[in-house]
Design an enzyme around this catalytic site. Sequence first.
Site, PDB file in Angstrom:
ATOM      1  CG  ASN A 191      -1.826   1.216   1.276  1.00  0.00           C
ATOM      2  OD1 ASN A 191      -1.454   2.317   0.868  1.00  0.00           O
ATOM      3  ND2 ASN A 191      -3.023   1.027   1.794  1.00  0.00           N
TER       4      ASN A 191
ATOM      5  CD  GLU B 259      -4.399   4.935   0.632  1.00  0.00           C
ATOM      6  OE1 GLU B 259      -4.924   5.981   1.027  1.00  0.00           O
ATOM      7  OE2 GLU B 259      -3.818   4.126   1.387  1.00  0.00           O
TER       8      GLU B 259
ATOM      9  CE1 TYR C  35      -6.575   1.011   1.190  1.00  0.00           C
ATOM     10  CE2 TYR C  35      -7.494   2.262  -0.637  1.00  0.00           C
ATOM     11  CZ  TYR C  35      -7.081   2.194   0.681  1.00  0.00           C
ATOM     12  OH  TYR C  35      -7.172   3.307   1.484  1.00  0.00           O
TER      13      TYR C  35
ATOM     14  CG  ASP D  85      -4.465  -1.969   3.570  1.00  0.00           C
ATOM     15  OD1 ASP D  85      -4.828  -2.627   4.561  1.00  0.00           O
ATOM     16  OD2 ASP D  85      -4.521  -0.717   3.517  1.00  0.00           O
TER      17      ASP D  85
ATOM     18  CG  ASN E 200      -8.067  -1.271   5.752  1.00  0.00           C
ATOM     19  OD1 ASN E 200      -7.417  -0.735   6.646  1.00  0.00           O
ATOM     20  ND2 ASN E 200      -8.329  -0.665   4.605  1.00  0.00           N
TER      21      ASN E 200
END
Length: 290
Positions: A42, A70, A144, A183, A185
């Site tokens: 990222n 991102e 992402y 990523d 999250n």
Amino acid sequence: MSKRKAASNEVAKVASIFTKKAKQQIPSDDGSQKSWKFVCWNVAGLRACVKKNDFKEILAEKPDIVFLGETKCKEWPPEMEATFENYTKTLVVSTEKNGGYAGVGLLSKVAPLSVVKGIGETEFDSAGRLIIAEFTNFYFIGAYVPNSGAKLVALDKRERWERLLLEKIKKLDSEKPIVYGGDLNVAHNEIDLKNPESNRNKTAGFTDQERGWFTDLLAAGFRDSFRQLHPDDKTYSFWSYMANARSKNVGWRLDYYVVSERIMENVKRSDILTEVLGSDHAPVVLQIDL
């Protein structure tokens, strides 16, 4: 200059052009390659990242596939075009904020058989969050994943993403093994962030719901490669820019490689490159035989 010398120079110039084009020709995947190395990062804005990092540390890994999350850009920065000239390049651009939001990119030394951009729902695909690349012996899914937001305002949206993703990844896994990276999250367990108690059910990435969705994914026949190889390791991949979090190592492990259970035994390495700077995330690397 004699006519003979001028003609000779012209021939040399043409030969140089053809040689350069030959060097840049990307081979197609024919299934013969068995060892693969991936780097996912990222970059928190690719144009900003290339001003801070020349990607030499990434290239030193000699990756076959590089996935960037991102990216926040509408085209590849010139630095990336030059640095990764021998890679195929696919950029998934967000239609939000004139392309300056979210977005992902894929670079590959071997041309995929096919590439799909997006999860298949406009709600998420307008941000450019997912890319699926098919190779002869596996699928690579780079993501992402949407953040659940401040005060968890987007938790319901995140649930819709997770349900769609699980359905898609199970379908693809029924065809070929999966390498799912990026990523994601979420900090799955307490070991995956520095301060679990102060963040539990208060901060995006460490709610019972998000952790449960990741558990559901693993239960569907997948493995968290880093945790499988490093069961007790407290290494993080993300640090807030606030309060010198990185220097104090107050971080989260948000970046993963999830692989099909049946190929976990083929994973040779799954690591976090914590020393690589240029983003609030560190790159993660996976080496696997496929």
